[in-house]
Design an enzyme around this catalytic site. Sequence first.
Site, PDB file in Angstrom:
ATOM      1  CG  ASP A  18     -18.681  -0.483 -22.147  1.00  0.00           C
ATOM      2  OD1 ASP A  18     -18.037  -0.082 -21.167  1.00  0.00           O
ATOM      3  OD2 ASP A  18     -19.064  -1.664 -22.270  1.00  0.00           O
ATOM      4  CD  GLU A 102     -14.818   2.113 -19.183  1.00  0.00           C
ATOM      5  OE1 GLU A 102     -15.461   2.123 -18.134  1.00  0.00           O
ATOM      6  OE2 GLU A 102     -14.545   1.076 -19.799  1.00  0.00           O
ATOM      7  CG  ASP A 198     -21.903  -4.165 -22.392  1.00  0.00           C
ATOM      8  OD1 ASP A 198     -21.274  -4.126 -21.314  1.00  0.00           O
ATOM      9  OD2 ASP A 198     -22.123  -5.215 -23.018  1.00  0.00           O
TER      10      ASP A 198
END
Length: 217
Positions: A18, A102, A198
């Site tokens: 993350d 991501e 997170d």
Amino acid sequence: EREVEQPRHPSKSAIGLDMGISKLLTTSNSEYIKPKNSFKANQMKLAKLQRQLNRKVLFSQNWKKQNRKIQKLHSHIANIRHDYLHKITTSISKSHAMIACEDLKVANMSKSASGSMENKGRHVKAKSGLNKSILDQGWGMMVDMLEYKQQWRGGLLMKVNPQYTSQTCSECKHIAVDNRQTQSKFECVKCRYVANADFNAARNILAAGHAVLSAEG
Ligand SMILES: [Zn+2]
């Protein structure tokens, strides 16, 4: 032209990452890496040099000299950032055959700042502050480095859809905005799983990476 054997990654491990502002990376193994704000540390110095430049006669010898100083500081900042990101990405790439992160579309995010990315922009004071942080940390550069380093080693980088990664419970998969009460705390309204936000996101990102892999066989 000759056939080259596909490299095989020495590890069988997988990890989810993350990316954030205050913590550059949080991993699904619950480790985190702080950002190196090389620009922040040097921006006062840069502003001072810039003010000095503005007081000089345009294109004079002194102006040129001052301009070179500014360029030197810019490349110094860039070098520090490069070195730091290289260290981080090499270490992660060596240890994990599959890395999931991501798909950030960093360019879009620096334009809008308020963030298409769910919560990430919400609690940041100023738009310019967020932009600066993103650019400073070079998320896009980091993802690129991970990608080619994984290719060298025969590993994989999975860029997953960032939607809901921060609102989904990594334990029971329940999705709700209310799961995320504060920036740092995740608490599932359904199963009551509590975790650092997170870390919860990193686990979801890893799961999404696995899901894409198994869908592709
Ligand atoms: Zn849950």
